[in-house]
Motif scaffolding. Structure first.
Motif, PDB file in Angstrom:
ATOM      1  N   UNK A  46       0.740  -1.243   0.004  1.00  0.00           N
ATOM      2  CA  UNK A  46      -0.009  -0.106  -0.225  1.00  0.00           C
ATOM      3  C   UNK A  46       0.957   1.245  -0.040  1.00  0.00           C
ATOM      4  N   UNK A  47       1.930   1.298   0.813  1.00  0.00           N
ATOM      5  CA  UNK A  47       2.769   2.384   0.797  1.00  0.00           C
ATOM      6  C   UNK A  47       3.631   2.520  -0.352  1.00  0.00           C
ATOM      7  N   UNK A  48       4.145   1.503  -1.206  1.00  0.00           N
ATOM      8  CA  UNK A  48       4.668   1.657  -2.056  1.00  0.00           C
ATOM      9  C   UNK A  48       3.723   2.215  -3.320  1.00  0.00           C
ATOM     10  N   UNK A  49       2.674   1.746  -3.395  1.00  0.00           N
ATOM     11  CA  UNK A  49       1.768   2.285  -4.442  1.00  0.00           C
ATOM     12  C   UNK A  49       1.333   3.534  -4.415  1.00  0.00           C
ATOM     13  N   UNK A  50       1.202   4.175  -3.037  1.00  0.00           N
ATOM     14  CA  UNK A  50       0.736   5.712  -2.531  1.00  0.00           C
ATOM     15  C   UNK A  50       2.210   6.353  -3.271  1.00  0.00           C
ATOM     16  N   UNK A  51       3.237   6.118  -2.880  1.00  0.00           N
ATOM     17  CA  UNK A  51       4.528   6.702  -3.146  1.00  0.00           C
ATOM     18  C   UNK A  51       4.670   6.834  -4.764  1.00  0.00           C
ATOM     19  N   UNK A  59      -2.087   5.649 -10.839  1.00  0.00           N
ATOM     20  CA  UNK A  59      -2.629   4.655  -9.757  1.00  0.00           C
ATOM     21  C   UNK A  59      -2.288   3.257 -10.109  1.00  0.00           C
ATOM     22  N   UNK A  60      -1.370   2.466  -9.618  1.00  0.00           N
ATOM     23  CA  UNK A  60      -1.052   1.281  -9.875  1.00  0.00           C
ATOM     24  C   UNK A  60      -1.988   0.401  -8.941  1.00  0.00           C
ATOM     25  N   UNK A  61      -2.907  -0.608  -9.725  1.00  0.00           N
ATOM     26  CA  UNK A  61      -3.843  -1.474  -8.779  1.00  0.00           C
ATOM     27  C   UNK A  61      -3.050  -2.740  -8.274  1.00  0.00           C
TER      28      UNK A  61
END
Length: 207
Positions: A46-51, A59-61
């Motif tokens: 979750x943190x990686x996708x947010x960054x 936005x990476x699913x």
């Protein structure tokens, strides 16, 4: 990420791959470093996708971390088995690095993204790198050599720390700081990796 992956793998394995084919060696360095990074990513998805969203606006699913880890791990396993049976790598070195991966996975699974990366970067990457640099420059790890190195590097460390403090003071939102932190790491990785690559090359050329 790509430059960091190669650099991390090189730091772990360069001293053990003296007898290995260059193409195989370089691809292994890259794969091993990428495996470490994706282990970290998979436990902090979750943190990686947010960054990534904050940096790229996309936005990476999914990051496909588990599939990538399986593919990377399979390639690493094949190379290690091949080098062991051709007597290019001692079994002790292989077991040590496999144990390191297990320890890192445990650390990554029980810490946040920034703490997991910081623990790895300091204990498994920076300290061994400093030791190699001091030994290369001064020929030993004596107190005098270490002090000379620290004296020469101190201005750069201070500039980096002051820069990070200023960035944090300006962008004190935790989300923004995470993005800036990893962007900063990416910015300094390339010149550092290039310097270390030149150092490893000169070490091999020495009689």
């Amino acid at each position: 990420i790509l430059f960091s992956a190669y650099h991390f793998g090189e730091q772990h394995w360069d001293h053990l791959f003296a007898k290995t084919n260059s193409l195989l060696k370089y691809s292994f360095f890259f794969t091993y470093g990428l495996l470490i990074l994706f282990l970290l990513f998979s436990f902090n998805d979750t943190e990686v996708k947010l960054i990534l969203y904050e940096i790229t606006g996309y936005k990476f699913s999914t990051l496909y971390s588990k599939i990538i880890i399986i593919v990377l791990g399979g390639y690493i396993g094949v190379v290690l088995v091949f080098d062991y049976y051709t007597k290019r790598l001692p079994v002790e070195a292989i077991l040590k690095e496999l144990f390191t991966l297990v320890v890192l996975a445990i650390i990554f699974s029980s810490s946040s993204l920034i703490w997991g990366f910081s623990i790895y970067f300091i204990l498994w990457h920076s300290i061994p790198s400093l030791i190699e640099q001091i030994t290369f420059l001064y020929g030993d790890l004596k107190t005098g050599s270490t002090l000379k190195y620290c004296k020469g590097a101190l201005p750069y460390w201070i500039i980096s720390l002051v820069g990070m403090v200023i960035l944090y003071a300006i962008f004190n939102s935790e989300k923004q700081f995470y993005s800036l932190f990893f962007a900063f790491i990416a910015a300094v990785t390339f010149p550092h990796a290039f310097v270390m690559l030149k150092m490893f090359s000169k070490k091999k050329a020495q009689p």
